[in-house]
Design a protein around this motif. Structure first.
Motif, PDB file in Angstrom:
ATOM      1  N   PHE A 114       0.833  -1.197   0.000  1.00 24.22           N
ATOM      2  CA  PHE A 114       0.000   0.000   0.000  1.00 24.22           C
ATOM      3  C   PHE A 114       0.869   1.250   0.000  1.00 24.22           C
ATOM      4  N   HIS A 115       1.954   1.236   0.770  1.00 20.06           N
ATOM      5  CA  HIS A 115       2.871   2.374   0.837  1.00 20.06           C
ATOM      6  C   HIS A 115       3.484   2.640  -0.533  1.00 20.06           C
ATOM      7  N   ASN A 151       2.259   1.776  -3.476  1.00 19.68           N
ATOM      8  CA  ASN A 151       1.219   2.249  -4.394  1.00 19.68           C
ATOM      9  C   ASN A 151       0.898   3.726  -4.154  1.00 19.68           C
ATOM     10  N   LYS A 152       0.911   4.130  -2.868  1.00 21.09           N
ATOM     11  CA  LYS A 152       0.640   5.524  -2.531  1.00 21.09           C
ATOM     12  C   LYS A 152       1.725   6.436  -3.087  1.00 21.09           C
ATOM     13  N   LEU A 159       1.146   6.807  -6.857  1.00 18.44           N
ATOM     14  CA  LEU A 159       0.039   7.684  -7.243  1.00 18.44           C
ATOM     15  C   LEU A 159       0.317   9.145  -6.925  1.00 18.44           C
ATOM     16  N   ASN A 160       0.960   9.410  -5.775  1.00 17.75           N
ATOM     17  CA  ASN A 160       1.189  10.793  -5.358  1.00 17.75           C
ATOM     18  C   ASN A 160       2.386  11.423  -6.040  1.00 17.75           C
TER      19      ASN A 160
END
Length: 387
Positions: free
Chosen positions: A39-40, A42-43, A46-47
């Motif tokens: 999740f980290h 992927n974040k 995206l950011n």
């Protein structure tokens, strides 16, 4: 999101089964311990638009754990629409092979380290002799055992032979020659070696085993050299001690002979003359003469007992001690009689309670009394009469 057919297969789903495809959820199959990490990543993607490959574990539909490497890239279609292309690769076998290799290397390192430590502690070294190639491979401790430093040449056993004791070199060379003939039953032997650094003479026990090409290797000898110098020296010390004991035993036997013959012979003559003197002239002696006569006879009797006790004591050092039930009062009185002159000289008074009858070695107990009382008299104050 859309997935290729092989992506479904990677997770254990059938791409031809629409119902199976509908059930598929990529995120739910991430290993629980790796979800936060995924999740980290992927974040960040995206950011910050950072597309950094990463490896995570997944659980397939059947429950099998796999390692996958994911890589993402921003691309555009022909209409200019932006989308993310993800590539997932199954690297399970690669990871497992790396783990096996790492474990193997770690174990090899452990056993290599332990082997070196064991060589140092056990004072041994070993080498392999590959006959066909005439090649030797020595363990590190062989150099230390022989006193070589790192600059010394050690390519074959012939670099060691010059340091073998001259009287043992023929035996060592003969064993090497037999190895070239691939003999199996070469018995262990002991060889003396003069260490290069200290010039000290050390003893080594050499043993070997012919290995006939096991595990893909060519026939070769595994040779062990164990430093047994301490054992040899200890044995020599024991031999020397045994020789000293034998000498003491001979001296003891000589003492036995003196005690049983040489000392007793003049005593017999003294006793004979005293006996004749008492029979013929005792009555004509003065009262003080009779007292002296009695004391001489008593002393001769004690001397007879002392010689017998000494003889018995000397025998007791070689065999079982002879214990007897003895009245300690008698032994104490004998001791006082033996010390009579010193007691009179010191004008000493000696008190003692009634003593028991015990199972003892009479001579030793009597000698104990003599030593105790004799030392007390010897170290008493000159100006006082000891009590």
């Amino acid at each position: 999101s859309s997935y290729s057919d092989n992506a479904y297969r990677l997770f254990g789903y059938d791409p031809q089964d629409n119902e199976d495809k509908k059930k598929f959820d990529f995120l739910s199959h991430i290993h629980p311990d790796d979800r936060q990490f995924a999740f980290h990543r992927n974040k960040l993607m995206l950011n910050n638009q950072e597309y950094i490959p990463y490896t995570i574990r997944i659980n397939t539909k059947a429950g099998e754990t796999k390692y996958i490497k994911t890589n993402r890239k921003k691309v555009f279609d022909t209409a200019g629409n932006e989308f993310i292309l993800g590539i997932t690769t199954d690297i399970t076998e690669e990871v497992k092979n790396k783990e096996i290799l790492y474990k193997s290397n770690r174990e090899n390192h452990f056993y290599t380290t332990m082997s070196k430590e064991a060589e140092i502690i056990g004072e041994y070294g070993f080498w392999r002799f590959f006959i066909a190639d005439n090649q030797y491979v020595f363990s590190d401790n062989v150099r230390k055992l022989i006193g070589f430093d790192e600059t010394m040449k050690l390519d074959s056993v012939f670099d060691l032979l010059p340091h073998v004791h001259p009287e043992d070199i023929d035996q060592a060379a003969n064993v090497v020659e037999r190895m070239y003939g691939l003999e199996e039953d070469i018995a262990p032997f002991t060889v003396r070696v003069i260490k290069y650094d200290t010039k000290k003479l050390n003893y080594f026990r050499i043993s070997n085993k012919l290995l006939k090409g096991d595990e893909g290797t060519t026939p070769h000898y595994l040779v062990f050299a164990v430093d047994i110098t301490d054992d040899i020296e200890n044995k020599d010390n024991i031999k020397e001690q045994n020789r000293a004991l034998e000498l003491q035993n001979k001296e003891l036997m000589a003492f036995n002979y003196v005690a049983s013959h040489d000392l007793q012979e003049p005593l017999r003559k003294i006793e004979t003359f005293l006996s004749r003197l008492k029979e013929k002239d005792y009555e004509i002696l003065s009262s003080s003469g009779k007292q002296y006569m009695d004391r001489v006879m008593s002393s001769a009797d004690r001397m007879r007992t002392l010689i017998n006790d000494l003889l018995e004591f000397s025998r007791s050092t070689k065999s079982d001690h002879s214990f007897e039930n003895k009245d300690l009062n008698v032994l104490l009185k004998n001791s006082l009689e033996a010390l009579n002159s010193l007691i009179e000289e010191k004008d000493a008074t000696i008190f003692y309670n009634e003593l028991p009858t015990l199972k003892v070695i009479p001579f030793q107990i009597q000698q104990l009394f003599i030593n105790l009382i004799g030392n007390s008299l010897k170290y008493s104050k000159p100006e006082k009469n000891p009590i």
